[in-house]
Write a protein that holds these residues in place. Structure first.
Motif, short mmCIF file in Angstrom:
data_model
loop_
_atom_site.label_atom_id
_atom_site.label_comp_id
_atom_site.label_asym_id
_atom_site.label_seq_id
_atom_site.Cartn_x
_atom_site.Cartn_y
_atom_site.Cartn_z
N ILE A 55 0.84 -1.21 0.00
CA ILE A 55 0.00 0.00 0.00
C ILE A 55 0.87 1.25 0.00
O ILE A 55 0.55 2.25 -0.66
CB ILE A 55 -0.97 -0.02 1.20
N CYS A 56 1.98 1.21 0.72
CA CYS A 56 2.88 2.38 0.78
C CYS A 56 3.46 2.74 -0.59
O CYS A 56 3.83 3.89 -0.82
CB CYS A 56 4.02 2.12 1.75
N LEU A 57 3.56 1.76 -1.48
CA LEU A 57 4.08 2.05 -2.81
C LEU A 57 3.20 3.02 -3.59
O LEU A 57 3.66 3.70 -4.50
CB LEU A 57 4.25 0.75 -3.60
N ALA A 58 1.92 3.08 -3.23
CA ALA A 58 0.98 3.96 -3.94
C ALA A 58 0.98 5.38 -3.39
O ALA A 58 0.43 6.27 -4.02
CB ALA A 58 -0.43 3.38 -3.85
N PHE A 59 1.58 5.61 -2.24
CA PHE A 59 1.58 6.93 -1.63
C PHE A 59 2.76 7.76 -2.14
O PHE A 59 3.66 7.24 -2.79
CB PHE A 59 1.61 6.79 -0.11
N PRO A 60 2.77 9.05 -1.82
CA PRO A 60 3.84 9.93 -2.34
C PRO A 60 5.26 9.53 -1.89
O PRO A 60 6.21 9.86 -2.59
CB PRO A 60 3.48 11.31 -1.78
N ASN A 61 5.40 8.85 -0.76
CA ASN A 61 6.73 8.44 -0.30
C ASN A 61 6.80 6.91 -0.26
O ASN A 61 6.53 6.29 0.78
CB ASN A 61 7.02 9.02 1.08
N PRO A 62 7.20 6.28 -1.37
CA PRO A 62 7.29 4.81 -1.38
C PRO A 62 8.39 4.25 -0.48
O PRO A 62 8.45 3.05 -0.26
CB PRO A 62 7.58 4.48 -2.85
N LEU A 63 9.25 5.12 0.05
CA LEU A 63 10.28 4.64 0.97
C LEU A 63 9.68 4.10 2.27
O LEU A 63 10.35 3.38 3.00
CB LEU A 63 11.28 5.75 1.28
N ARG A 64 8.44 4.43 2.53
CA ARG A 64 7.77 3.88 3.71
C ARG A 64 7.65 2.35 3.62
O ARG A 64 7.61 1.67 4.63
CB ARG A 64 6.40 4.51 3.89
N ALA A 65 7.63 1.82 2.39
CA ALA A 65 7.59 0.37 2.21
C ALA A 65 8.88 -0.26 2.74
O ALA A 65 8.84 -1.38 3.28
CB ALA A 65 7.41 0.02 0.74
N VAL A 66 9.98 0.44 2.63
CA VAL A 66 11.25 -0.08 3.17
C VAL A 66 11.16 -0.19 4.69
O VAL A 66 11.58 -1.19 5.28
CB VAL A 66 12.42 0.82 2.74
N GLY A 67 10.60 0.83 5.33
CA GLY A 67 10.42 0.78 6.78
C GLY A 67 9.51 -0.35 7.21
O GLY A 67 9.78 -1.05 8.19
N ALA A 68 8.43 -0.56 6.46
CA ALA A 68 7.51 -1.66 6.78
C ALA A 68 8.22 -3.00 6.67
O ALA A 68 8.08 -3.86 7.55
CB ALA A 68 6.30 -1.62 5.85
N CYS A 69 9.01 -3.17 5.63
CA CYS A 69 9.73 -4.44 5.44
C CYS A 69 10.81 -4.65 6.49
O CYS A 69 11.05 -5.78 6.92
CB CYS A 69 10.33 -4.50 4.04
N LEU A 70 11.45 -3.55 6.91
CA LEU A 70 12.47 -3.67 7.96
C LEU A 70 11.88 -4.13 9.29
O LEU A 70 12.58 -4.72 10.11
CB LEU A 70 13.19 -2.34 8.15
N PHE A 71 10.61 -3.85 9.50
CA PHE A 71 9.97 -4.27 10.74
C PHE A 71 9.31 -5.64 10.63
O PHE A 71 8.95 -6.23 11.65
CB PHE A 71 8.95 -3.22 11.18
N VAL A 72 9.15 -6.18 9.41
CA VAL A 72 8.60 -7.53 9.23
C VAL A 72 9.72 -8.57 9.23
O VAL A 72 9.55 -9.67 9.76
CB VAL A 72 7.79 -7.61 7.92
N ALA A 73 10.87 -8.23 8.67
CA ALA A 73 11.97 -9.18 8.52
C ALA A 73 12.42 -9.82 9.84
O ALA A 73 12.70 -11.03 9.86
CB ALA A 73 13.15 -8.52 7.82
N PRO A 74 12.50 -9.09 10.96
CA PRO A 74 12.91 -9.77 12.20
C PRO A 74 11.98 -10.89 12.62
O PRO A 74 12.42 -11.86 13.23
CB PRO A 74 12.91 -8.64 13.23
N TRP A 75 10.71 -10.78 12.29
CA TRP A 75 9.78 -11.87 12.64
C TRP A 75 10.10 -13.12 11.84
O TRP A 75 9.98 -14.25 12.35
CB TRP A 75 8.33 -11.43 12.42
N LEU A 76 10.52 -12.97 10.59
CA LEU A 76 10.91 -14.13 9.79
C LEU A 76 12.23 -14.72 10.30
O LEU A 76 12.40 -15.95 10.30
CB LEU A 76 11.02 -13.75 8.31
#
Length: 128
Positions: A55-76
């Motif tokens: 969803i963040c990819l559709a907003f004006p700042n797609p870099l928010r997707a990087v932050g979302a992924c950085l917070f999901v990766a530790p769970w994996l």
């Protein structure tokens, strides 16, 4: 530093791809899944936490997707450690991917929300 929206979008896609690659590593090395099982399992447990990043990819700042992924990766990484490096001696089915599903979604939302202010603090702006 000003980066183009296309470059920021590419960084967001790369981050999502990295999380999918991490999930693939878990599936193929630890659980010995075939491709069909990998797609089915990750559609249930890994795809929902990645929805905020997409969803963040559709907003004006797609870099928010990087932050979302950085917070999901530790769970994996936690799931890999729990099931593959330190398996329980008592037996039984592992339920660690439930934590990836339940805690990954709010973690991704928090990561997406924090990525904007952190990018501004680091003086990174996405050109419109």
């Amino acid at each position: 530093m000003v980066i183009s929206r296309a470059h920021a979008f590419g960084c967001g896609l790369l981050a999502i791809g990295a999380v999918v690659a991490l999930a693939a590593f878990n599936s193929f090395t630890c659980y010995r899944h075939d491709f069909e099982t990998f797609v089915a399992a990750n559609s249930v447990f890994v795809a929902p936490p990645l929805v905020p990043a997409v969803i963040c990819l559709a907003f004006p700042n797609p870099l928010r997707a990087v932050g979302a992924c950085l917070f999901v990766a530790p769970w994996l990484l936690f799931a890999y450690y729990t099931d593959c490096m330190a398996p329980t001696a008592g037996g039984g089915a592992s339920m660690v991917y439930v934590s990836v599903l339940l805690w990954g979604i709010p973690s991704a939302i928090v990561g997406a929300l924090l990525a904007g202010p952190v990018a501004r603090w680091l003086n990174i702006h996405v050109a419109r």
